[in-house]
Design a protein around this motif. Structure first.
Motif, PDB file in Angstrom:
ATOM      1  N   LEU A   1       4.281   5.944   7.990  1.00 20.67           N
ATOM      2  CA  LEU A   1       3.985   4.820   8.886  1.00 20.67           C
ATOM      3  C   LEU A   1       4.425   5.132  10.314  1.00 20.67           C
ATOM      4  O   LEU A   1       3.700   4.848  11.278  1.00 20.67           O
ATOM      5  CB  LEU A   1       4.674   3.549   8.379  1.00 20.67           C
ATOM      6  CG  LEU A   1       4.149   2.986   7.049  1.00 20.67           C
ATOM      7  CD1 LEU A   1       4.991   1.807   6.594  1.00 20.67           C
ATOM      8  CD2 LEU A   1       2.689   2.579   7.159  1.00 20.67           C
ATOM      9  N   ARG A   2       5.597   5.737  10.445  1.00 20.55           N
ATOM     10  CA  ARG A   2       6.075   6.074  11.797  1.00 20.55           C
ATOM     11  C   ARG A   2       5.172   7.102  12.468  1.00 20.55           C
ATOM     12  O   ARG A   2       4.960   7.051  13.678  1.00 20.55           O
ATOM     13  CB  ARG A   2       7.513   6.589  11.724  1.00 20.55           C
ATOM     14  CG  ARG A   2       8.524   5.479  11.496  1.00 20.55           C
ATOM     15  CD  ARG A   2       9.925   6.027  11.287  1.00 20.55           C
ATOM     16  NE  ARG A   2      10.890   4.952  11.092  1.00 20.55           N
ATOM     17  CZ  ARG A   2      11.992   5.060  10.371  1.00 20.55           C
ATOM     18  NH1 ARG A   2      12.272   6.209   9.745  1.00 20.55           N
ATOM     19  NH2 ARG A   2      12.822   4.039  10.247  1.00 20.55           N
TER      20      ARG A   2
ATOM     21  N   ALA B   1      -6.950   4.143   4.302  1.00 23.05           N
ATOM     22  CA  ALA B   1      -7.245   3.075   5.263  1.00 23.05           C
ATOM     23  C   ALA B   1      -7.262   3.585   6.699  1.00 23.05           C
ATOM     24  O   ALA B   1      -8.185   3.293   7.472  1.00 23.05           O
ATOM     25  CB  ALA B   1      -6.219   1.952   5.113  1.00 23.05           C
ATOM     26  N   VAL B   2      -6.244   4.347   7.044  1.00 22.58           N
ATOM     27  CA  VAL B   2      -6.051   4.742   8.444  1.00 22.58           C
ATOM     28  C   VAL B   2      -6.864   5.971   8.825  1.00 22.58           C
ATOM     29  O   VAL B   2      -7.498   6.005   9.887  1.00 22.58           O
ATOM     30  CB  VAL B   2      -4.547   4.994   8.706  1.00 22.58           C
ATOM     31  CG1 VAL B   2      -4.318   5.519  10.109  1.00 22.58           C
ATOM     32  CG2 VAL B   2      -3.754   3.711   8.481  1.00 22.58           C
ATOM     33  N   GLU B   3      -6.858   6.987   7.944  1.00 24.16           N
ATOM     34  CA  GLU B   3      -7.487   8.263   8.305  1.00 24.16           C
ATOM     35  C   GLU B   3      -8.958   8.352   7.914  1.00 24.16           C
ATOM     36  O   GLU B   3      -9.782   8.840   8.687  1.00 24.16           O
ATOM     37  CB  GLU B   3      -6.694   9.418   7.684  1.00 24.16           C
ATOM     38  CG  GLU B   3      -5.263   9.500   8.214  1.00 24.16           C
ATOM     39  CD  GLU B   3      -4.417  10.540   7.495  1.00 24.16           C
ATOM     40  OE1 GLU B   3      -4.972  11.560   7.039  1.00 24.16           O
ATOM     41  OE2 GLU B   3      -3.192  10.321   7.383  1.00 24.16           O
TER      42      GLU B   3
ATOM     43  N   PHE C   1       0.848  -1.195   0.000  1.00 26.63           N
ATOM     44  CA  PHE C   1       0.000   0.000   0.000  1.00 26.63           C
ATOM     45  C   PHE C   1       0.881   1.241   0.000  1.00 26.63           C
ATOM     46  O   PHE C   1       1.660   1.442   0.933  1.00 26.63           O
ATOM     47  CB  PHE C   1      -0.910   0.024   1.236  1.00 26.63           C
ATOM     48  CG  PHE C   1      -2.239  -0.645   1.064  1.00 26.63           C
ATOM     49  CD1 PHE C   1      -2.339  -1.856   0.399  1.00 26.63           C
ATOM     50  CD2 PHE C   1      -3.397  -0.083   1.595  1.00 26.63           C
ATOM     51  CE1 PHE C   1      -3.571  -2.490   0.256  1.00 26.63           C
ATOM     52  CE2 PHE C   1      -4.626  -0.697   1.447  1.00 26.63           C
ATOM     53  CZ  PHE C   1      -4.723  -1.908   0.771  1.00 26.63           C
ATOM     54  N   PRO C   2       0.777   2.099  -1.016  1.00 23.72           N
ATOM     55  CA  PRO C   2       1.497   3.375  -1.002  1.00 23.72           C
ATOM     56  C   PRO C   2       0.855   4.336   0.006  1.00 23.72           C
ATOM     57  O   PRO C   2      -0.197   4.037   0.582  1.00 23.72           O
ATOM     58  CB  PRO C   2       1.353   3.882  -2.433  1.00 23.72           C
ATOM     59  CG  PRO C   2       0.106   3.245  -2.933  1.00 23.72           C
ATOM     60  CD  PRO C   2      -0.027   1.922  -2.238  1.00 23.72           C
ATOM     61  N   VAL C   3       1.468   5.493   0.188  1.00 25.84           N
ATOM     62  CA  VAL C   3       1.000   6.443   1.201  1.00 25.84           C
ATOM     63  C   VAL C   3      -0.471   6.823   0.986  1.00 25.84           C
ATOM     64  O   VAL C   3      -1.259   6.887   1.938  1.00 25.84           O
ATOM     65  CB  VAL C   3       1.891   7.703   1.224  1.00 25.84           C
ATOM     66  CG1 VAL C   3       1.277   8.769   2.126  1.00 25.84           C
ATOM     67  CG2 VAL C   3       3.292   7.357   1.718  1.00 25.84           C
TER      68      VAL C   3
END
Length: 272
Positions: A173-174, A145-147, A137-139
């Protein structure tokens, strides 16, 4: 061995990749690795070896609670019903009541990400997986997915080695405390034959492959899953944990070309 804590699970930083390991060699390779001290085994539906991986795990005879097992659903099976069928098959072949980490192997065009994560979260609610994640998965997709969706993504497994820059992805990711799990960590053998890496290796009386692996493992939030079927190679990769690189070594590695993406299927996402 150091572990990366994410979404309620602990992922051992060095794992065994099993892509292209098949048959009896796969069973023996997994059993040997576990007996040497590996506790992280990575497989996938697409590898066609989950039954052999499961047999190797069973042969090693370790307590299930000591192991971390990852498998993945193929990008052609991302409709909810197809995910369920794929997951049932993977679980049966592995012979495991619970899979520690279940990943979307590759994104696909037109996929319904909310529906995918809803399906995976049901597996988690049912106690059939301990955590869910993604691969390749690119940025842009990670942000979705996350936001946007708010999915509890436990890792992103991508190609990463000393000849491929992943700074942009790693930085993101960090910022979300999501580990990067590096596949092809030795650049499909290219780093073992790299003159700069060989020079660093000679200085430390180790191999160039061990230098390449330790360079990854020294990074915050990075795990690696080198494939190795032979006991000697598996042990050499474990021994990379003992290598100590200095600032000069890291400077040399930083100066290597960083544009060698080796895994480029036609269905890969736009990485920019």
């Amino acid at each position: 061995m150091k572990v990366l804590e994410t979404q309620g699970i602990e992922v051992p930083q060095l794992g065994l990749g099993t892509f292209k390991l098949t048959g009896d060699a796969c069973i023996a390779g997994v059993e040997t690795a576990l007996k040497l001290g590996y506790r992280h085994i990575d497989t996938a539906e697409m590898y066609g070896n989950e039954a052999e991986v499961g047999a190797g795990i069973k042969a090693a005879g370790l307590p299930r609670s000591d192991l971390h097992v990852t498998t993945k659903v193929w990008h052609e099976n991302l409709a909810p019903d197809a995910i369920k069928r794929a997951f049932d098959a993977s679980q049966t072949k592995l012979g495991l009541d619970v899979i520690d980490l279940y990943l979307v192997h590759w994104p696909s065009k037109g996929m319904n990400l909310p529906a995918i994560f809803e399906t995976l979260l049901k597996f988690k609610d049912e106690g059939r997986i301990r955590a869910l994640g993604v691969a390749n998965f690119p940025v842009a997709l990670m942000k979705q997915a996350v936001e946007e969706i708010g999915a509890p993504v436990a890792c992103n497994q991508v190609e990463y080695h000393a000849l491929l820059d992943q700074t942009k992805l790693l930085t993101y990711l960090r910022s979300k405390s999501i580990p990067l799990v590096a596949y092809c960590p030795l650049g499909q053998g290219r780093l073992a034959d790299n003159d700069a890496m060989k020079k660093i290796a000679a200085k430390h009386s180790v191999s160039a492959a061990q230098v390449a692996l330790k360079w990854l493992l020294d990074q915050d939030g990075v795990a690696a899953i080198p494939k190795a079927s032979r006991k000697e190679s598996q042990q050499a990769n474990l021994n990379a944990l003992k290598v100590t690189l200095d600032d000069e070594d890291r400077k040399v590695i930083a100066g290597l070309p960083k544009d060698e993406r080796l895994v480029k299927p036609a269905f890969a996402p736009d990485w920019d």
